[in-house]
Design a protein around this motif. Structure first.
Motif, PDB file in Angstrom:
ATOM      1  N   UNK A 184       0.845  -1.195   0.000  1.00  0.00           N
ATOM      2  CA  UNK A 184       0.000   0.000   0.000  1.00  0.00           C
ATOM      3  C   UNK A 184       0.885   1.251   0.000  1.00  0.00           C
ATOM      4  N   UNK A 210       3.934   5.553  -6.227  1.00  0.00           N
ATOM      5  CA  UNK A 210       3.986   4.992  -7.575  1.00  0.00           C
ATOM      6  C   UNK A 210       2.794   5.463  -8.414  1.00  0.00           C
ATOM      7  N   UNK A 211       1.659   5.662  -7.755  1.00  0.00           N
ATOM      8  CA  UNK A 211       0.464   6.160  -8.459  1.00  0.00           C
ATOM      9  C   UNK A 211       0.748   7.532  -9.069  1.00  0.00           C
ATOM     10  N   UNK A 212       1.406   8.381  -8.263  1.00  0.00           N
ATOM     11  CA  UNK A 212       1.741   9.721  -8.766  1.00  0.00           C
ATOM     12  C   UNK A 212       2.766   9.642  -9.883  1.00  0.00           C
ATOM     13  N   UNK A 229       4.730  -1.754 -10.600  1.00  0.00           N
ATOM     14  CA  UNK A 229       3.371  -2.098 -10.164  1.00  0.00           C
ATOM     15  C   UNK A 229       3.180  -3.620 -10.230  1.00  0.00           C
ATOM     16  N   UNK A 261       3.578   7.126 -11.949  1.00  0.00           N
ATOM     17  CA  UNK A 261       3.031   6.538 -13.163  1.00  0.00           C
ATOM     18  C   UNK A 261       1.958   7.447 -13.781  1.00  0.00           C
ATOM     19  N   UNK A 262       1.107   8.005 -12.910  1.00  0.00           N
ATOM     20  CA  UNK A 262       0.008   8.847 -13.390  1.00  0.00           C
ATOM     21  C   UNK A 262       0.503  10.095 -14.094  1.00  0.00           C
ATOM     22  N   UNK A 263       1.405  10.825 -13.451  1.00  0.00           N
ATOM     23  CA  UNK A 263       1.888  12.071 -14.060  1.00  0.00           C
ATOM     24  C   UNK A 263       2.713  11.801 -15.314  1.00  0.00           C
ATOM     25  N   UNK A 306       7.574   5.340 -18.083  1.00  0.00           N
ATOM     26  CA  UNK A 306       6.253   4.791 -17.799  1.00  0.00           C
ATOM     27  C   UNK A 306       6.322   3.256 -17.713  1.00  0.00           C
ATOM     28  N   UNK A 314       2.263   9.333 -17.355  1.00  0.00           N
ATOM     29  CA  UNK A 314       1.328   9.003 -18.440  1.00  0.00           C
ATOM     30  C   UNK A 314       0.654  10.271 -18.964  1.00  0.00           C
ATOM     31  N   UNK A 315       0.357  11.214 -18.054  1.00  0.00           N
ATOM     32  CA  UNK A 315      -0.286  12.460 -18.498  1.00  0.00           C
ATOM     33  C   UNK A 315       0.656  13.300 -19.351  1.00  0.00           C
ATOM     34  N   UNK A 319       2.653   1.664  -3.350  1.00  0.00           N
ATOM     35  CA  UNK A 319       1.771   2.005  -4.462  1.00  0.00           C
ATOM     36  C   UNK A 319       1.390   3.485  -4.472  1.00  0.00           C
ATOM     37  N   UNK A 320       1.367   4.099  -3.286  1.00  0.00           N
ATOM     38  CA  UNK A 320       0.907   5.490  -3.237  1.00  0.00           C
ATOM     39  C   UNK A 320       1.809   6.431  -4.041  1.00  0.00           C
TER      40      UNK A 320
END
Lengths: 459, 144
Positions: A241, A247-249, A284, A251-253, A277, A255-256, A244-245
């Protein structure tokens, strides 16, 4: 046993027959008793006291022995503790001396002692005495010992060591009504046989108790291990957990950025972001692999099925890994099913992970050439996915172990020393738990095909 | 609470689509993650109201009647499941299918709870913001 031949002068044949008859009767009695003892030995091995009690009682009833007392060795205290005393006589029962006899321990005397117990233990054989008072190591007053002897009308005592497998386990004290000279050979034989059987009986109860104790310890150890597995799984859950937190940012940013949400990119900027990416996506997946293996060990691994468009899932994974393939100058092709596939009942997350592992491995272990992902209908009830590469292949002697936990083939280790050896292990479990089968064929140096067949309808 | 009109947020949206009439309440206590979704979703034409704890989310939902709720599980004050239960017991009218759990939890019990309540369950680290956008657009029948 004290019967004598009739006093009228019979002929010698009759005497001989009478003697034989007596002998046979005695022998019969002995065998019958020994059989009973054997039954006790084989029947109830649970508790030493219980078994000793039964033996003492049965022996006293079935023979003309006056009293049978069984003592068990306490090695630590160097004492013999009474575990059973036969109750045959009414004259003594309930009296002070009777109670004392039931409770009297024997202190094991030194080897040089004159005590009959010392002799019996030293010779490992039966010692015969006249008076109970001679056994000085028996913790009972002389007055009481005399009372017992008189009350039970005992004329001869036998001190019998109980051994099994060369170990002293205890002592049996047997009192007879006959004076020493009148004790028959068959009585002595019976005694010898008896102590052998009693020794085994006590040994069995001790072994049984040891076994129970060992079983109990194993159960405890097992429970601790299970608790440890659970604690480890909780820790891995928590750590995942936490990982992943951020990692979310990441991977997310990324990708954006790559999708142009912050402005149009130069081709090389886009290329670099694609690599970043891909790296975040691998992380993940690594976390998911760890989670799944930990779940399996804690017995919490579960398949959760829903109706899934598997074509979209495969296409998505191929798209995600396209940049990795391009970076190695590899062709990554997806041959979509024709006609279109129906929705398939499967665990989307875990199956996606398997597909990703197959394609990712193919990219890792292929230096040049291509990777072809084929998805198609197989018969009426199955879908089949195959990922075929032109990579290093799997050596023959590694093929059998390839889906084992942490296993890695030598040529794979050389190319990529840091692999976990978990991907294929998990893949097999995930596919088989969904009622499917793994597809695998390879020739070393000549590429590999990994894949699966999965039922379209849930079982 | 951060509105779409927040200058810092809107600055990251290069060319926001015209408002599509759909309103989303997002409950997420990690500011980097909430800004990421805010940017992506508002850029696609959604009105997004961001809250960073369960209690604020509950209040905003009751007040603003969003078309969709995107809830993180582990938040200060109330968890996502607490929020949904509170809405139910307060008599707030909504469909559980308009709740999307967006979490990084690795606890299988969370997935089970979501499934038993009929809530969508997405793992943030496994999704991209675009993936999340596509998921909710499909759910709300909005053409992407």
């Amino acid at each position: 046993m004290t019967q004598r031949p009739p006093s009228v002068a019979p002929n010698s044949v009759a005497i001989e027959m009478y003697r034989k008859n007596l002998e046979l009767t005695e022998r019969n009695k002995m065998l019958s008793l020994l059989r009973k003892i054997d039954e006790i030995v084989l029947g109830a091995v649970a508790d030493t006291h219980e078994v000793a009690e039964k033996i003492a009682q049965t022996t006293a009833i079935d023979t003309n022995f006056g009293v049978v007392a069984i003592y068990q060795l306490d090695k630590r205290k160097n004492e013999l503790l009474p575990v059973a005393v036969s109750n045959k006589s009414d004259k003594l029962s309930g009296s002070e001396s009777d109670q004392a006899f039931h409770q009297a321990i024997m202190r094991i005397p030194g080897g040089s002692s004159k005590d009959p117990l010392a002799r019996a233990l030293k010779q490992k054989f039966i010692v015969q005495i006249e008076n109970l008072t001679e056994i000085k190591s028996l913790r009972i007053s002389g007055r009481m010992a005399a009372e017992i002897q008189a009350g039970l009308e005992i004329k001869t005592w036998f001190v019998c060591p109980l051994n099994a497998r060369d170990q002293l386990l205890g002592v049996m004290l047997v009192g007879l009504h006959e004076p020493a000279r009148e004790v028959s050979t068959s009585q002595k034989m019976l005694l010898e046989r008896l102590i052998g059987a009693v020794g085994i009986a006590i040994d069995n109860t001790l072994l049984y108790r040891g076994l129970q104790e060992a079983t109990r310890r194993l159960r405890t150890a097992n429970r601790h291990l299970k608790e440890l597995d659970e604690a480890k799984d909780e820790f891995i859950s928590m750590a995942s957990h936490q990982l992943r937190t951020p990692l979310t940012s990441i991977k997310g940013y990324i990708s954006m950025l790559a999708e142009g949400d912050a402005g149009k990119l130069q081709p090389q900027q886009k290329e670099f972001l694609d690599y970043a990416y891909g790296g975040s996506q691998r992380m993940v997946n690594l976390i998911n692999d760890l989670l799944n293996v930990s779940r399996m060990q804690a017995g919490k691994f579960m398949i959760e099925k829903s109706a899934v468009d598997i074509t979209a899932v495969v296409k998505n994974e191929v798209d995600q890994l396209q940049s990795h393939a391009r970076a190695k100058n590899l062709q990554l092709n997806f041959i979509a099913p024709k006609p279109k596939l129906p929705l398939v009942k499967l665990d989307e997350g875990k199956t996606r992970q398997v597909i990703m592992n197959f394609i990712d491995n193919a990219i890792y272990y292929t230096q040049s050439g291509s990777i072809t992902v084929t998805l198609q209908l197989d018969g009426r009830d199955f879908v089949k996915l195959e990922v075929t590469d032109t990579g290093i292949g799997v050596p023959m002697d590694s093929q059998r172990h390839l889906f084992g936990k942490f296993f890695r083939a030598e040529n794979a280790k050389t190319m990529r020393p840091d692999g976990t050896g978990l991907g294929l292990y998990l893949a097999k479990r995930v596919i088989e738990d969904q009622g499917g089968t793994i597809i695998f064929r390879s020739i070393e140096g000549n590429g590999s095909t990994f894949g699966f067949r999965l039922p379209i309808k849930s079982r | 609470m951060t509105r779409i009109t927040d200058p810092q947020a809107s600055a990251t949206s290069p060319s926001p689509e015209p408002h599509n009439g759909k309103r989303i309440v997002l409950a997420e206590d990690d500011p980097f993650i909430s800004r990421m979704y805010l940017t992506k979703l508002s850029g696609a034409g959604y009105e997004v109201i961001v809250t960073n704890n369960g209690r604020d989310a509950l209040e905003q939902i009751k007040e603003l009647h969003p078309d969709l709720m995107m809830l993180d599980i582990n938040m200060p004050e109330l968890t996502a499941f607490d929020v949904v239960r509170a809405l139910q017991s307060d008599g707030y009218e909504f469909s559980n299918s308009h709740v999307v759990i967006l979490t990084n939890s690795a606890d299988p019990r969370d997935r089970q709870t979501a499934s038993s309540m009929g809530l969508d369950y997405l793992v943030k680290a496994e999704m991209t913001p675009r993936g999340v956008l596509e998921h909710i657009s499909q759910k709300l029948g909005v053409k992407g």
